[in-house]
Design an enzyme around this catalytic site. Structure first.
Site, mmCIF file in Angstrom:
data_model
loop_
_atom_site.group_PDB
_atom_site.id
_atom_site.type_symbol
_atom_site.label_atom_id
_atom_site.label_comp_id
_atom_site.label_asym_id
_atom_site.label_seq_id
_atom_site.Cartn_x
_atom_site.Cartn_y
_atom_site.Cartn_z
ATOM 1 N N GLU A 101 11.073 -4.737 5.687
ATOM 2 C CA GLU A 101 10.050 -4.087 6.514
ATOM 3 C C GLU A 101 10.362 -4.187 8.012
ATOM 4 O O GLU A 101 9.546 -3.801 8.839
ATOM 5 C CB GLU A 101 8.672 -4.693 6.228
ATOM 6 C CG GLU A 101 8.213 -4.529 4.795
ATOM 7 C CD GLU A 101 7.835 -3.109 4.414
ATOM 8 O OE1 GLU A 101 8.018 -2.187 5.226
ATOM 9 O OE2 GLU A 101 7.343 -2.924 3.287
ATOM 10 N N TYR A 135 0.811 -1.222 0.000
ATOM 11 C CA TYR A 135 0.000 0.000 0.000
ATOM 12 C C TYR A 135 0.840 1.266 0.000
ATOM 13 O O TYR A 135 0.301 2.365 -0.051
ATOM 14 C CB TYR A 135 -0.917 0.019 1.237
ATOM 15 C CG TYR A 135 -0.135 -0.092 2.525
ATOM 16 C CD1 TYR A 135 0.409 1.039 3.126
ATOM 17 C CD2 TYR A 135 0.095 -1.323 3.122
ATOM 18 C CE1 TYR A 135 1.163 0.943 4.287
ATOM 19 C CE2 TYR A 135 0.832 -1.429 4.285
ATOM 20 C CZ TYR A 135 1.362 -0.295 4.871
ATOM 21 O OH TYR A 135 2.105 -0.391 6.016
ATOM 22 N N THR A 169 5.350 2.458 -0.401
ATOM 23 C CA THR A 169 6.479 2.724 -1.295
ATOM 24 C C THR A 169 6.815 1.554 -2.224
ATOM 25 O O THR A 169 7.601 1.717 -3.148
ATOM 26 C CB THR A 169 7.750 3.104 -0.502
ATOM 27 O OG1 THR A 169 8.190 1.968 0.256
ATOM 28 C CG2 THR A 169 7.491 4.301 0.402
ATOM 29 N N LEU A 170 6.217 0.386 -2.013
ATOM 30 C CA LEU A 170 6.481 -0.770 -2.871
ATOM 31 C C LEU A 170 5.530 -0.849 -4.070
ATOM 32 O O LEU A 170 5.731 -1.666 -4.966
ATOM 33 C CB LEU A 170 6.381 -2.075 -2.060
ATOM 34 C CG LEU A 170 7.483 -2.272 -1.018
ATOM 35 C CD1 LEU A 170 7.148 -3.455 -0.118
ATOM 36 C CD2 LEU A 170 8.835 -2.462 -1.674
#
Length: 168
Positions: free
Chosen positions: A102, A25, A27-28
Site C-alpha cells: 500500500e 475495502y 482490491t484486497l
C-alpha cells in the site's frame, strides 16, 4: 490436573503470535483483483474475521489512470458514506507486506478506525452489530478534483461505475 504443567510452560515460552485486525475495502477483498495476496502464506497469515462497515462516513473514490479505490481522510467529518469491507486478522509479516504493498506511509497511511461488524459469528470473533477497531489504509494526499468524484459505499472492480482496476 496432571499433564497441564507442560502445556503451561509451552504457552509461556511460545506465546501466540500477535495478530492485528485490518479492514480492506478495495482490491484486497474477496472476489477482487488483489485478493490472492491475502491468501499467499509466503507473505504472511491473513484470516477472514467478518464483513463490516465503517462507523463514520468516509469518501471512497476511484482515481488515477489505474482506477484505484481510495478512502479519503478529510478535514470535514461526516463527508462520504459508511464504507463496506472485510476484516482480516493478520500476523506481523503480512502487516509489513501490506504496508509495502500500500506504499505506506507515502501513498496511504495505516489508520485505526472503528467498524460495525455485519456478520460476525460470535464466539472467538465479534458478534453482528458489535463495534471493533481495525487498521485501514487511508490517504490524506489526493488531487483536489477527487473531491468532485462519485463516492461509493462498497467497491467492486467490475461494478456499474465502469472503472475496472488496472494492475500496475
Amino acid at each position: 490436573m496432571k499433564g497441564f504443567g507442560l502445556l503451561s510452560i509451552i504457552v509461556s515460552v511460545f506465546p501466540a503470535a500477535h495478530m492485528a485486525k485490518v479492514f480492506v475495502y478495495g482490491t484486497l477483498k474477496k472476489g477482487q483483483p488483489n485478493h490472492f495476496i491475502m491468501k499467499d502464506h509466503a507473505k504472511g497469515q491473513a484470516e477472514f474475521v467478518a464483513h463490516a462497515r465503517t462507523v463514520d462516513p468516509y469518501p471512497l473514490v476511484i482515481a488515477t489512470e489505474y482506477n484505484i479505490p481510495f478512502l479519503l481522510v478529510l478535514d470535514k467529518p461526516g463527508t462520504g458514506q459508511r464504507v463496506h469491507g472485510e476484516i482480516y486478522s493478520v500476523d506481523q509479516k503480512m502487516l509489513e507486506f501490506l504496508d509495502e504493498f500500500e506504499e505506506c506511509p507515502q501513498m496511504y497511511q495505516r489508520t485505526l478506525i472503528r467498524l460495525e461488524v455485519q456478520d460476525g459469528p460470535g464466539g472467538s470473533t465479534p458478534e453482528t452489530g458489535s463495534s471493533i477497531e481495525a487498521y485501514v489504509y487511508t490517504t490524506d494526499t489526493y488531487e483536489p478534483e477527487w473531491l468532485e468524484k462519485t463516492t461509493y459505499e462498497s467497491y467492486d472492480s467490475n461494478g456499474d461505475h465502469g472503472l475496472p482496476y488496472v494492475p500496475h
